[in-house]
Design a protein around this motif. Sequence first.
Motif, mmCIF file in Angstrom:
data_model
loop_
_atom_site.group_PDB
_atom_site.id
_atom_site.type_symbol
_atom_site.label_atom_id
_atom_site.label_comp_id
_atom_site.label_asym_id
_atom_site.label_seq_id
_atom_site.Cartn_x
_atom_site.Cartn_y
_atom_site.Cartn_z
ATOM 1 N N ASP A 169 63.041 38.995 -49.984
ATOM 2 C CA ASP A 169 62.445 40.334 -50.135
ATOM 3 C C ASP A 169 63.522 41.418 -50.138
ATOM 4 O O ASP A 169 63.333 42.510 -49.600
ATOM 5 N N LEU A 170 64.658 41.106 -50.755
ATOM 6 C CA LEU A 170 65.800 42.019 -50.730
ATOM 7 C C LEU A 170 65.441 43.402 -51.260
ATOM 8 O O LEU A 170 65.818 44.418 -50.677
ATOM 9 N N GLU A 171 64.724 43.466 -52.372
ATOM 10 C CA GLU A 171 64.404 44.768 -52.966
ATOM 11 C C GLU A 171 63.488 45.582 -52.055
ATOM 12 O O GLU A 171 63.627 46.812 -51.964
ATOM 13 N N ASP A 172 62.578 44.916 -51.367
ATOM 14 C CA ASP A 172 61.711 45.626 -50.425
ATOM 15 C C ASP A 172 62.518 46.190 -49.257
ATOM 16 O O ASP A 172 62.252 47.299 -48.779
ATOM 17 N N VAL A 173 63.491 45.420 -48.786
ATOM 18 C CA VAL A 173 64.348 45.884 -47.698
ATOM 19 C C VAL A 173 65.167 47.091 -48.161
ATOM 20 O O VAL A 173 65.334 48.066 -47.411
ATOM 21 N N LYS A 174 65.653 47.056 -49.387
ATOM 22 C CA LYS A 174 66.412 48.190 -49.917
ATOM 23 C C LYS A 174 65.550 49.447 -49.982
ATOM 24 O O LYS A 174 65.980 50.536 -49.589
ATOM 25 N N THR A 175 64.341 49.300 -50.493
ATOM 26 C CA THR A 175 63.438 50.444 -50.612
ATOM 27 C C THR A 175 63.140 51.048 -49.241
ATOM 28 O O THR A 175 63.196 52.270 -49.050
ATOM 29 N N TYR A 176 62.837 50.196 -48.276
ATOM 30 C CA TYR A 176 62.559 50.662 -46.917
ATOM 31 C C TYR A 176 63.793 51.346 -46.328
ATOM 32 O O TYR A 176 63.686 52.399 -45.673
ATOM 33 N N SER A 177 64.963 50.763 -46.564
ATOM 34 C CA SER A 177 66.203 51.297 -46.000
ATOM 35 C C SER A 177 66.518 52.683 -46.565
ATOM 36 O O SER A 177 66.975 53.572 -45.833
ATOM 37 N N ARG A 178 66.294 52.867 -47.847
ATOM 38 C CA ARG A 178 66.547 54.183 -48.457
ATOM 39 C C ARG A 178 65.673 55.259 -47.818
ATOM 40 O O ARG A 178 66.150 56.356 -47.501
ATOM 41 N N GLN A 179 64.397 54.957 -47.630
ATOM 42 C CA GLN A 179 63.501 55.930 -47.011
ATOM 43 C C GLN A 179 63.869 56.162 -45.550
ATOM 44 O O GLN A 179 63.843 57.299 -45.063
ATOM 45 N N LEU A 180 64.226 55.086 -44.847
ATOM 46 C CA LEU A 180 64.633 55.212 -43.453
ATOM 47 C C LEU A 180 65.860 56.099 -43.324
ATOM 48 O O LEU A 180 65.930 56.964 -42.433
ATOM 49 N N ALA A 181 66.822 55.913 -44.221
ATOM 50 C CA ALA A 181 68.036 56.730 -44.195
ATOM 51 C C ALA A 181 67.707 58.205 -44.433
ATOM 52 O O ALA A 181 68.270 59.096 -43.779
ATOM 53 N N ARG A 182 66.804 58.467 -45.370
ATOM 54 C CA ARG A 182 66.408 59.855 -45.631
ATOM 55 C C ARG A 182 65.723 60.467 -44.404
ATOM 56 O O ARG A 182 65.961 61.633 -44.062
#
Length: 311
Positions: A169-182
């Motif tokens: 689920d790498l792409e899902d983790v990336k999407t979540y991480s981007r929002q978390l960082a923001r």
Amino acid sequence: MQLKKVVEPFGEVNVYPSGSKTRVVATILMEPAREGTQTGIALDGSASMSELYGVGEQPSVLGGLFGWGASKKVNEITPVAQKVCSYLAGKIDADGGTTVIYWATGPSGSRIEEVGDLTADQAAKHTFGPPKDFGTGTQLLPAVEYFCNRFKDAPWGFYVFITDGELHDLEDVKTYSRQLARDIQAKRRRPVKFVLIGVGSGVDEDQMEQLDDLDTGTDVDLWDHKIAHEMRQLQDIFAEVIDQNARLADTARILDPNGQVVKDFSDTGLYGYLEFQIDSSAAYFTLEVNGNRIHQGLSDGAKVPASEMRK
């Protein structure tokens, strides 16, 4: 490019060649001391981890010859988890207990199994055996969300994920991480740091590097990754944890191989984050601080003289 051969006291060294110059970004390793820190360790519970947990038996040539039968496989996860967990609980966690979970368990590898909060002494004696229900996939996001939700109000969170292979689920983790960082940059969330540790021979380091180098569109650096057998010491997990306000020395210099000054920290003092440019022909740079000269290669194959340490 992040170098694999890094000398103490550096945590990480990244080099970015560009024409006649190479930009160098390096950190100096330091143990974080942040009030209210919560820590966690998540162990991959997918089926591919079974051998690393010592599940099953392996045939023995001599056993078959002399009637001894097969020998038990070795649990390679327990010693790694014991060291990391006891270190986090004893040195970093504000409550003196590190939260332990299995992730990637159950159908599709989407479930979490809670172990509990272990003190340093408990962790050092605990057998980190297999989960109750090995997962049929490797989904990291549920574990990330578990820690972020459970310790939502913690001033700082530091969470380690141990895995042996490919994330599904790498792409899902990336999407979540981007929002978390923001959210962290906008101060809607408290800061966190995630470290992936790869164990075994089937680790997909490319995926780890994708998370490590993830562009979130912010200055928040969420992810780091390590390969277990390449780690010099446990403190390597803090290679990207920099205290921007920690002054390490009043003065220091960066020199090129010819002894020419590349950067002088006499006016500012030396902190844990270094950034400078050096000629692309240079094989290494030297950090001169407190009478010591520490030589660090600019490639993993560079020939570098031994560091000169003050006695």
